[in-house]
Design a protein around this motif. Sequence first.
Motif, PDB file in Angstrom:
ATOM      1  N   GLN A 161       0.939  -1.289   0.045  1.00 17.98           N
ATOM      2  CA  GLN A 161      -0.088   0.134  -0.028  1.00 17.98           C
ATOM      3  C   GLN A 161       0.816   1.163  -0.038  1.00 17.98           C
ATOM      4  OE1 GLN A 161      -2.641  -0.171   3.176  1.00 17.98           O
ATOM      5  NE2 GLN A 161      -3.401  -2.293   2.748  1.00 17.98           N
ATOM      6  N   LYS A 162       0.417   2.460  -0.288  1.00 14.03           N
ATOM      7  CA  LYS A 162       1.067   3.616  -0.436  1.00 14.03           C
ATOM      8  C   LYS A 162       1.760   4.008   0.604  1.00 14.03           C
ATOM      9  CE  LYS A 162       0.430   8.689  -1.308  1.00 14.03           C
ATOM     10  NZ  LYS A 162      -0.740   9.511  -1.521  1.00 14.03           N
ATOM     11  N   PRO A 163       3.024   4.473   0.606  1.00 14.46           N
ATOM     12  CA  PRO A 163       4.018   4.658   1.877  1.00 14.46           C
ATOM     13  C   PRO A 163       3.115   5.939   2.894  1.00 14.46           C
ATOM     14  CG  PRO A 163       5.059   4.494  -0.166  1.00 14.46           C
ATOM     15  CD  PRO A 163       3.771   4.553  -0.645  1.00 14.46           C
ATOM     16  N   GLN A 164       3.446   5.588   3.886  1.00 13.19           N
ATOM     17  CA  GLN A 164       3.055   6.678   4.941  1.00 13.19           C
ATOM     18  C   GLN A 164       3.673   7.907   4.842  1.00 13.19           C
ATOM     19  OE1 GLN A 164       2.684   5.118   8.930  1.00 13.19           O
ATOM     20  NE2 GLN A 164       1.752   6.955   9.768  1.00 13.19           N
ATOM     21  N   ASP A 165       3.162   9.073   4.974  1.00 15.38           N
ATOM     22  CA  ASP A 165       3.717  10.411   5.046  1.00 15.38           C
ATOM     23  C   ASP A 165       4.568  10.586   6.281  1.00 15.38           C
ATOM     24  OD1 ASP A 165       3.256  10.961   2.189  1.00 15.38           O
ATOM     25  OD2 ASP A 165       1.335  12.012   2.791  1.00 15.38           O
ATOM     26  N   THR A 166       5.804  10.584   6.499  1.00 14.39           N
ATOM     27  CA  THR A 166       6.354  10.802   7.609  1.00 14.39           C
ATOM     28  C   THR A 166       7.608  12.011   7.738  1.00 14.39           C
ATOM     29  OG1 THR A 166       6.296   8.429   8.079  1.00 14.39           O
ATOM     30  CG2 THR A 166       7.792   9.629   9.516  1.00 14.39           C
ATOM     31  N   LEU A 167       7.347  12.937   8.535  1.00 10.95           N
ATOM     32  CA  LEU A 167       8.486  13.773   8.656  1.00 10.95           C
ATOM     33  C   LEU A 167       9.283  13.616   9.850  1.00 10.95           C
ATOM     34  CD1 LEU A 167       6.191  17.158   8.112  1.00 10.95           C
ATOM     35  CD2 LEU A 167       7.813  15.861   6.427  1.00 10.95           C
ATOM     36  N   PHE A 168      10.648  13.871   9.383  1.00  9.42           N
ATOM     37  CA  PHE A 168      11.693  13.720  10.500  1.00  9.42           C
ATOM     38  C   PHE A 168      12.129  15.091  10.864  1.00  9.42           C
ATOM     39  CE2 PHE A 168      11.433   9.545   8.391  1.00  9.42           C
ATOM     40  CZ  PHE A 168      11.565   8.692   9.531  1.00  9.42           C
TER      41      PHE A 168
END
Length: 446
Positions: free
Chosen positions: A127-134
């Motif tokens: 499934q579509k990658p999860q948006d993650t901010l570092f």
Amino acid sequence: MKRILLFLILTIALILTYFGWTTYPKLDLISGFSAKSVASGHFIDHRPLELIEAQDNDIDLLDLATNAIDETKKQATASVYGIKKRKAIYRHGLGATLINDNFDTSKPYLIPKRLKSKPGLYPYGNQKPQDTLFDNIDYQKLNVAVDNAFDIGNRKEKRSRAVVVIYKDKIVAEKYAHGFNEKSKILGWSMTKSITSAVFGVLVQQGKFDIYKPAPIPEWKKDDRKNITTNDLLHMNSGLEWVENYSTICDATQMLFQAEDMGKVQMDKAIAYKPNTHWNYSSGTTNLLSKILRSQFKNHQDYLDFWYMNLIDKIGMHSMIIETDMVGNYVGSSYGWATTRDWGKFGLLYLHKGNWNGEQILSPSWVQYSATPTATSNKGYGAQFWLNAGGKFPDAPKDLFYCSGFQGQMIAIIPSKKMVIVRMGLMGDKAFDFNMFLKEIVETIH
């Protein structure tokens, strides 16, 4: 008038002689490469002929080939000036195979069994990658660094097709050239060698193979090749004769575009050096390794299935297809296709020391073995992986090791940065600045 006619005749004779001496022997390879490229690109990734000719076949002399696609027969043909016609056929599950006139296209064939897709988010699902901010990533600089890998307008200087940057298992940057996207299957060329190595790693993890024993090749038992181990072959350190130079007719080009059994080409070569004393890059060696893998299974179906069910599909590389030669063995040196995201999954397997979502597919020691320099490679090569231990990329981390393919395919694995960087393209490191590419991306992580 006679002098002019004689001059013209001599000129034509010289041109024909030059053509016959320099180009005619290459025509079979030109048409073979072109037919195979067209069949694979069209039937695996659904590219139109015009795009394949303009991009994939944009190589010196390949413009001499005239190509055609037969949708009904699922085949492609190519010839040069109407001569040296070659044919490549597509078979579901096996990809495209360049065939000769002796090949029986009506003969039934086996195809590998595949595992079904797993649910869940990338990378452990499809499934579509999860948006993650570092917080420790400068995303503005990262996006600029990725943009810098691509050409502006109609230029053909960098020729990147796709770049995916993965940090701590999350895609933090992703870009594709016009005509490509996250579903596009792209040929990895010699990155496939690393897949072949990993299959051995799985067998070792399962206790089914000892790489330090002499290679299981009966034909070698009675001559000085009897001491060559599978370990030597994995390190390109066997001492066997081999020439790999794609600018001319050589062992590698004859194998890929003429041989029926590609593994047999290297197997039949004489020994030139004592094993473990002379490093020599050889696609023939990797196809010999594929042939050795075939000998480990009771039947051909088990061999076909093992690569997918114990490795490729196990880590969710469901887009991948590894094409076979005419005898049905995987062309482990060169013919692996997958989406850029799926190539990234292979890098993540090695970043996590062989562990995939809790399951140990490869042992940590195998990953370490793969990334440890062979003594004769000037710290540049491990076990079917390239290394930065010798500083090939001076501004990238020394612990970087990578899969590398013709025209600049790369999966860079950087344990110290918890990163995997994938670049797919049409321009190799003689023109594309990989050192700057890697440097700019790595520097965005603080």
